[in-house]
Design a protein around this motif. Structure first.
Motif, PDB file in Angstrom:
ATOM      1  N   MET A 124       0.952  -1.327   0.181  1.00 29.81           N
ATOM      2  CA  MET A 124      -0.212   0.032  -0.021  1.00 29.81           C
ATOM      3  C   MET A 124       0.726   1.281  -0.155  1.00 29.81           C
ATOM      4  O   MET A 124       1.906   1.106   0.399  1.00 29.81           O
ATOM      5  N   ASP A 125       0.183   2.313  -0.569  1.00 32.75           N
ATOM      6  CA  ASP A 125       1.026   3.690  -0.566  1.00 32.75           C
ATOM      7  C   ASP A 125       1.048   4.325   0.887  1.00 32.75           C
ATOM      8  O   ASP A 125       0.509   3.760   1.749  1.00 32.75           O
ATOM      9  N   GLU A 126       1.594   5.376   0.754  1.00 33.36           N
ATOM     10  CA  GLU A 126       1.777   6.132   2.029  1.00 33.36           C
ATOM     11  C   GLU A 126       0.226   6.709   2.774  1.00 33.36           C
ATOM     12  O   GLU A 126       0.352   6.411   3.873  1.00 33.36           O
ATOM     13  N   SER A 127      -0.771   6.786   1.942  1.00 33.80           N
ATOM     14  CA  SER A 127      -1.906   6.891   2.408  1.00 33.80           C
ATOM     15  C   SER A 127      -2.694   5.539   2.706  1.00 33.80           C
ATOM     16  O   SER A 127      -4.014   5.830   2.957  1.00 33.80           O
ATOM     17  N   GLY A 128      -2.161   4.498   2.312  1.00 32.53           N
ATOM     18  CA  GLY A 128      -2.909   3.059   2.734  1.00 32.53           C
ATOM     19  C   GLY A 128      -3.945   2.635   1.499  1.00 32.53           C
ATOM     20  O   GLY A 128      -4.420   1.707   1.535  1.00 32.53           O
ATOM     21  N   PRO A 130      -4.164   0.489  -1.877  1.00 32.06           N
ATOM     22  CA  PRO A 130      -3.540  -0.641  -2.294  1.00 32.06           C
ATOM     23  C   PRO A 130      -2.627  -0.284  -3.557  1.00 32.06           C
ATOM     24  O   PRO A 130      -3.002   0.455  -4.375  1.00 32.06           O
ATOM     25  N   ALA A 131      -1.495  -1.126  -3.490  1.00 34.22           N
ATOM     26  CA  ALA A 131      -0.330  -0.900  -4.617  1.00 34.22           C
ATOM     27  C   ALA A 131       0.180  -2.164  -5.064  1.00 34.22           C
ATOM     28  O   ALA A 131       1.490  -2.332  -5.504  1.00 34.22           O
ATOM     29  N   GLY A 132      -0.389  -3.257  -4.858  1.00 34.07           N
ATOM     30  CA  GLY A 132      -0.103  -4.643  -5.660  1.00 34.07           C
ATOM     31  C   GLY A 132       0.016  -5.610  -4.429  1.00 34.07           C
ATOM     32  O   GLY A 132      -0.227  -5.158  -3.181  1.00 34.07           O
ATOM     33  N   ARG A 133       0.588  -6.838  -5.021  1.00 32.57           N
ATOM     34  CA  ARG A 133       0.723  -7.880  -3.959  1.00 32.57           C
ATOM     35  C   ARG A 133       1.820  -8.601  -4.323  1.00 32.57           C
ATOM     36  O   ARG A 133       2.244  -8.704  -5.493  1.00 32.57           O
ATOM     37  N   VAL A 134       2.692  -9.116  -3.201  1.00 29.18           N
ATOM     38  CA  VAL A 134       3.621  -9.935  -3.281  1.00 29.18           C
ATOM     39  C   VAL A 134       3.145 -11.277  -3.004  1.00 29.18           C
ATOM     40  O   VAL A 134       2.977 -11.529  -1.682  1.00 29.18           O
ATOM     41  N   SER A 135       3.566 -12.295  -3.827  1.00 24.23           N
ATOM     42  CA  SER A 135       3.204 -13.617  -3.417  1.00 24.23           C
ATOM     43  C   SER A 135       4.295 -14.550  -3.698  1.00 24.23           C
ATOM     44  O   SER A 135       5.329 -14.408  -4.643  1.00 24.23           O
ATOM     45  N   LEU A 136       4.032 -15.794  -2.984  1.00 20.92           N
ATOM     46  CA  LEU A 136       5.018 -16.727  -3.085  1.00 20.92           C
ATOM     47  C   LEU A 136       4.561 -18.117  -3.825  1.00 20.92           C
ATOM     48  O   LEU A 136       5.150 -18.993  -3.745  1.00 20.92           O
ATOM     49  N   ALA A 137       3.476 -17.822  -4.463  1.00 22.35           N
ATOM     50  CA  ALA A 137       2.830 -18.957  -4.948  1.00 22.35           C
ATOM     51  C   ALA A 137       3.662 -19.755  -6.051  1.00 22.35           C
ATOM     52  O   ALA A 137       3.286 -20.926  -6.209  1.00 22.35           O
ATOM     53  N   ASP A 138       4.524 -18.975  -6.660  1.00 21.75           N
ATOM     54  CA  ASP A 138       5.348 -19.753  -7.878  1.00 21.75           C
ATOM     55  C   ASP A 138       6.450 -20.215  -7.224  1.00 21.75           C
ATOM     56  O   ASP A 138       7.505 -20.606  -8.115  1.00 21.75           O
ATOM     57  N   ILE A 139       6.910 -19.999  -5.810  1.00 20.97           N
ATOM     58  CA  ILE A 139       8.066 -20.566  -5.254  1.00 20.97           C
ATOM     59  C   ILE A 139       7.584 -21.795  -4.510  1.00 20.97           C
ATOM     60  O   ILE A 139       6.742 -21.654  -3.624  1.00 20.97           O
ATOM     61  N   HIS A 140       8.526 -22.864  -4.758  1.00 21.96           N
ATOM     62  CA  HIS A 140       8.234 -24.182  -3.748  1.00 21.96           C
ATOM     63  C   HIS A 140       9.218 -23.673  -2.501  1.00 21.96           C
ATOM     64  O   HIS A 140      10.124 -24.141  -2.409  1.00 21.96           O
ATOM     65  N   LEU A 141       8.427 -23.039  -1.625  1.00 19.42           N
ATOM     66  CA  LEU A 141       9.205 -22.578  -0.364  1.00 19.42           C
ATOM     67  C   LEU A 141       9.813 -23.488   0.527  1.00 19.42           C
ATOM     68  O   LEU A 141      10.907 -23.422   0.933  1.00 19.42           O
ATOM     69  N   ALA A 142       9.031 -24.538   0.544  1.00 16.60           N
ATOM     70  CA  ALA A 142       9.393 -25.725   1.414  1.00 16.60           C
ATOM     71  C   ALA A 142      10.788 -26.247   1.151  1.00 16.60           C
ATOM     72  O   ALA A 142      11.807 -26.630   1.764  1.00 16.60           O
ATOM     73  N   ALA A 143      11.030 -26.278  -0.263  1.00 16.77           N
ATOM     74  CA  ALA A 143      12.205 -27.080  -0.855  1.00 16.77           C
ATOM     75  C   ALA A 143      13.092 -26.065  -1.332  1.00 16.77           C
ATOM     76  O   ALA A 143      14.265 -26.242  -1.298  1.00 16.77           O
ATOM     77  N   ARG A 144      12.733 -24.810  -1.633  1.00 12.45           N
ATOM     78  CA  ARG A 144      13.703 -23.481  -2.146  1.00 12.45           C
ATOM     79  C   ARG A 144      13.369 -22.367  -1.344  1.00 12.45           C
ATOM     80  O   ARG A 144      13.053 -21.318  -1.918  1.00 12.45           O
ATOM     81  N   PRO A 145      13.762 -22.362  -0.263  1.00 13.78           N
ATOM     82  CA  PRO A 145      13.398 -21.098   0.800  1.00 13.78           C
ATOM     83  C   PRO A 145      14.429 -19.943   0.011  1.00 13.78           C
ATOM     84  O   PRO A 145      14.222 -18.810   0.182  1.00 13.78           O
ATOM     85  N   LEU A 146      15.711 -20.310  -0.313  1.00 11.68           N
ATOM     86  CA  LEU A 146      16.550 -19.339  -0.764  1.00 11.68           C
ATOM     87  C   LEU A 146      16.028 -18.491  -1.982  1.00 11.68           C
ATOM     88  O   LEU A 146      16.282 -17.262  -2.152  1.00 11.68           O
ATOM     89  N   ASP A 147      15.200 -19.239  -2.796  1.00 13.27           N
ATOM     90  CA  ASP A 147      14.752 -18.409  -3.791  1.00 13.27           C
ATOM     91  C   ASP A 147      13.853 -17.142  -3.291  1.00 13.27           C
ATOM     92  O   ASP A 147      13.872 -16.094  -3.912  1.00 13.27           O
ATOM     93  N   ALA A 148      12.881 -17.358  -2.301  1.00 13.61           N
ATOM     94  CA  ALA A 148      12.270 -16.001  -1.674  1.00 13.61           C
ATOM     95  C   ALA A 148      13.010 -15.035  -1.242  1.00 13.61           C
ATOM     96  O   ALA A 148      12.682 -13.909  -1.170  1.00 13.61           O
ATOM     97  N   ILE A 149      14.335 -15.443  -0.502  1.00 16.39           N
ATOM     98  CA  ILE A 149      15.347 -14.468   0.012  1.00 16.39           C
ATOM     99  C   ILE A 149      15.783 -13.798  -1.020  1.00 16.39           C
ATOM    100  O   ILE A 149      16.048 -12.425  -1.197  1.00 16.39           O
ATOM    101  N   MET A 150      16.445 -14.511  -2.148  1.00 15.15           N
ATOM    102  CA  MET A 150      17.132 -13.789  -3.235  1.00 15.15           C
ATOM    103  C   MET A 150      16.600 -13.072  -3.966  1.00 15.15           C
ATOM    104  O   MET A 150      16.840 -12.077  -4.719  1.00 15.15           O
ATOM    105  N   GLU A 151      14.838 -13.148  -4.198  1.00 14.67           N
ATOM    106  CA  GLU A 151      14.313 -12.463  -4.877  1.00 14.67           C
ATOM    107  C   GLU A 151      13.637 -11.296  -3.921  1.00 14.67           C
ATOM    108  O   GLU A 151      12.761 -10.480  -4.402  1.00 14.67           O
TER     109      GLU A 151
END
Length: 835
Positions: A124-128, A130-151
């Protein structure tokens, strides 16, 4: 009945009156009932505004207050004080949706009790809005947590962490002021399971005041990712992408914001390329033997071919040679048109970076072999089938899954542009131009500019400083930043002959209102008398001591003398002999007349306070002039550079140790020692490489890949360029007693391991710091070479080496409160007198 774990929602805040109320309300609105809310006030200085907002919630929250130490220290205090089994971080400017905690607790109860729960988040912007969403749906987080960190797709406020994780992994690192979160996630990703909850229940606000939007954050993040990437094991990279190069190439695409990381990846890929096995097929008319000149040219290629075979430029002969090769890669070249070693290396680099199946060395003229054709052997049949009988590639026959690229790419450099010059009084005072004091209205215009620059309640402090730049001006610039909002710094730059420049800016360069010679002294004096000055501070009056003393006396202004070197006490400001090396402690102790003045300067003797900026400086001056009112003042940097976390880089096989030197390096800073060390390294072909960011004088007799010098015209880009070098260790070979060293501060703030001379303030500043090695300042070049070789052989795993500091007085907290106290008192007295 399943247990209902208590969740501690920890809200760190510093001057957060604008958003804190909303954050607390969103925490109180959670549908999960077993929560406690801990607000940690990190020393807010907003007149009690933050405290009042927290107090309005009464017993609904727990309120903790601590001295300012940064977000990591506030979070760590919250962890220490939390009563819950689970930790949930909420920034004071972010919000939770009501179901955040309930959803994540349910996920944690269904997972490994050591698991870290990670959710998506809404921007969200300074006034609250909405300004988009950050999703991890395309990352297999359980197997590849470093992907989410590096991105950079993890948000600490969208996580739920068991308290036991901090016992196992450790807490947030205060030595990383803006990347303490990603440092912790990196440590956790190697040892704890991560579980994704596909719900955006955290609202992350973006605004201009966030630390993550500051250039210092980019530099710190760059070094953190550099350190993490170079220390990943080959087995982990292969587990992620099947190969080291595949993993590195994927990360290269993610690290565009960090040029130094991209450069380091390219270096690592280059090393992998050098290990590539390939056969070179030299197309020779009539299947003649490879000419001797061709053998000589191929002998310098890197990587070198496994074998070289002459092949008739006939399709059947080529097919036979391909079938008989056991290498994974084949390089076709023409006997009369051999590519250079640089072209071969570029071809392998391009193949690795692009994961290409076919690479044209040079322009893609699409002839076999052209300037050279590198191809994957297991696709060779399909590739060769796409060539016509006369050796031209027919792209219509080429399998679209096959990637063919060329090493020749266009590049352009944008033209520099400069704005128009500005020469009016206001822009000159602001540090944007320079102009002379002239005209009857000039004094009134300057006084009006001073009034516009600060409210009447702030004291005005006049700084007298030389016009020579260097560490003195860096000290002044950083001090002026500290005083912003507390006082109005007015800088008077002086030079021989009574020449002065008056400015409100402490930046280097030619700016300010110029007062030329003694004939304008009266105008300057009248101006300063009417400027309502509260106090002065003499930082360095080299070249204009007499003029500075006269001016302060005529103004009747009380002043401090801040010591940044030994100019007030010695014939050389660095206690150096004619060669630029330290005279030695014995010469100072016996008060050698060739070293010390007969008496300290009149300026320092007339000061109400004499401020020493390090314990070593205070110790030496107290022995030279014990009668002076010395203050041993601690530096104000927060967190202190000495407490910044060291982020070492890993050393790859066959990689040289990269050694960084910063700033203007003359004989007092060790230029002759550097030349001697480089001479040894070059003569013995040792795996050490030196990179100077700045200048070195005298210039060593030869420059090559052993010693690189990069001149920095704009020193504000020093940290950026230092990051790009990706040094393994920084070297400070001082030959005189440094009184502070802002070059050392740059090294520390960059998270670099450091090798330094054990002399002056370097000793106390390096004491106790990990990955730091001191040698006696007068050690010969061979000793430094030996240290660097041992660091290289051990992968920087040598135990740190420090020097004793028990004899030094400990610097005391001084800035800004004690420093400004006399100026504030003088301002108050002046205001009372006017009433």
């Amino acid at each position: 009945m399943p247990s209902i774990p208590l969740v501690s929602i920890v809200i760190p805040v510093f001057n957060g009156a604008d958003y804190l109320c909303e954050a607390i309300e969103s925490a109180l609105a959670q549908t999960y009932g077993a929560t406690e809310i801990v607000v940690v006030d990190d020393g807010s200085d907003d007149g009690g505004a933050t405290r009042r907002i927290a107090a309005a919630f009464g017993s609904q929250i727990r309120y903790l207050h601590k001295p300012n130490g940064g977000v990591a220290t506030a979070l760590n205090l919250g962890i220490e004080a939390m009563r819950g089994e689970l930790f949930s971080w909420l920034s004071h400017d972010d919000l939770y949706r009501p179901e955040k905690v309930e959803r994540q607790v349910a996920a944690w109860q269904a997972a490994d009790p050591r698991a870290v729960i990670v959710g998506d988040f809404q921007l969200m912007d300074e006034s609250g809005r909405p300004a988009g969403r950050v999703s991890l749906a395309d990352i297999h987080l359980a197997a590849r947590p470093l992907d989410a960190i590096m991105e950079r797709r993890l948000n600490g406020c969208a996580m739920l962490i068991p308290r036991t994780a901090f016992d196992e992994i450790g807490r947030f690192d205060p030595g990383l002021p803006t990347t303490q979160d990603y440092d912790l996630w990196l440590r956790m990703a190697h040892r704890l399971p991560f579980v994704h909850v596909a719900s955006a229940d955290t609202l992350h606000r973006r605004h201009a005041r966030q630390g993550s939007r500051h250039p210092a954050h980019v530099r710190e993040a760059e070094r953190l990712f550099l350190s993490a990437l170079t220390r990943l094991s080959p087995s982990l990279m292969r587990a992620y992408e099947g190969s080291e190069s595949g993993y590195l190439l994927r990360q290269r695409g993610r690290m565009g914001s960090y040029p130094a990381v991209v450069d380091q990846i390219d270096r690592q890929v280059d090393r992998l390329c050098r290990r590539r096995e390939y056969d070179c097929l030299v197309l020779t008319p009539g299947n003649l033997d490879t000419p001797a000149v061709a053998d000589q040219a191929i002998g310098v290629w890197s990587p070198a071919p496994r074998q070289v075979q002459s092949v008739d430029a006939d399709r059947h002969a080529i097919d036979g040679a391909v079938a008989g090769s056991g290498a994974a890669w084949l390089l076709f070249v023409a006997a009369d048109r051999l590519p250079s070693a640089a072209a071969v290396r570029a071809g392998f680099l391009e193949q690795t970076r692009r994961d290409a199946d076919l690479v044209f060395l040079g322009p893609a003229d699409e002839r076999l072999p052209g300037d050279g054709l590198l191809l994957r052997r297991d696709t060779a049949a399909a590739l060769l089938a796409a060539f016509t009988e006369d050796g031209v590639l027919d792209r219509a026959r080429l399998d679209p899954a096959i990637l063919a690229v060329s090493t020749q790419e266009a590049s352009g450099i944008p033209a520099a542009s400069s704005g128009p010059a500005r020469t009016d009084l206001r822009t000159a005072l602001a540090g944007q131009s320079i102009c002379s004091f002239h005209g009857p209205g000039a004094a009134a215009a300057i006084l009006a500019a001073l009034d516009a620059a600060s409210p009447p309640s702030l004291p005005r402090v006049l700084f007298l400083v030389h016009d020579l730049g260097g560490g003195t001006v860096v000290h002044l610039r950083e001090l002026c930043v500290l005083l912003s909002g507390r006082a109005l710094p007015i800088v008077l730059y002086g030079a021989a002959g009574g020449r002065f420049r008056l400015s409100l800016s402490a930046s280097e360069g030619r700016h300010g209102v110029r007062f030329d010679g003694f004939h304008q002294y009266g105008a300057l004096l009248d101006l300063l008398r009417n400027a309502a000055l509260a106090r002065a501070d003499v930082l360095h009056a080299s070249g204009f001591e007499g003029e500075a003393m006269r001016l302060l006396g005529d103004l009747g202004l009380s002043y401090d003398a801040t010591l940044v070197d030994y100019d007030h006490f010695a014939h050389s400001p660095h206690l150096a002999d004619v060669s630029g090396r330290f005279h030695g402690d014995d010469a100072v102790t016996r008060r050698d007349a060739k070293v010390l003045r007969a008496v300290p300067s009149a300026l320092v003797r007339g000061a109400e306070r004499v401020i020493a900026i390090s314990g070593d400086l205070c110790h030496r001056v107290s022995s030279i002039a014990p009668e002076l009112p010395l203050v041993c003042a601690a530096h104000w940097a927060h967190p202190a550079p000495e407490r910044r976390t060291v982020l070492p880089l890993g050393l790859g096989g066959g990689e040289a140790l990269r050694i960084l030197l910063l700033g203007s390096i003359g004989p007092p800073k060790g230029s002759r020692l550097v030349a001697d060390v480089v001479r040894i390294v070059r003569a013995r072909s040792l795996p050490l490489r030196f990179h100077v960011l700045g200048e070195i004088d005298p210039l060593p007799p030869a420059l090559d890949d052993v010693l690189t010098i990069e001149s920095i015209a704009d020193f504000s880009r020093l940290r950026e360029r230092a990051g790009a070098v990706a040094a393994h260790v920084a070297w400070h070979p001082a030959q005189v007693p440094e009184t502070w060293s802002y070059a050392l501060s740059e090294m520390m703030e960059a998270g670099l391991p450091i090798a330094a001379s054990a002399i002056g303030a370097l000793i106390e500043r390096c004491a106790g710091r990990p990955a730091t090695w001191l040698l006696p300042w007068d050690s010969p070049a061979d000793a430094w070479v030996d240290l660097f070789l041992r660091l290289h052989a051990s992968g920087l795993a040598l135990p740190p080496r420090w020097a004793p500091i028990d004899h030094l007085p400990p610097p005391k907290p001084f800035y800004p409160d004690r420093y400004l106290a006399p100026a504030l008192a003088a301002r108050w007295q002046a205001g009372a007198a006017q009433q």
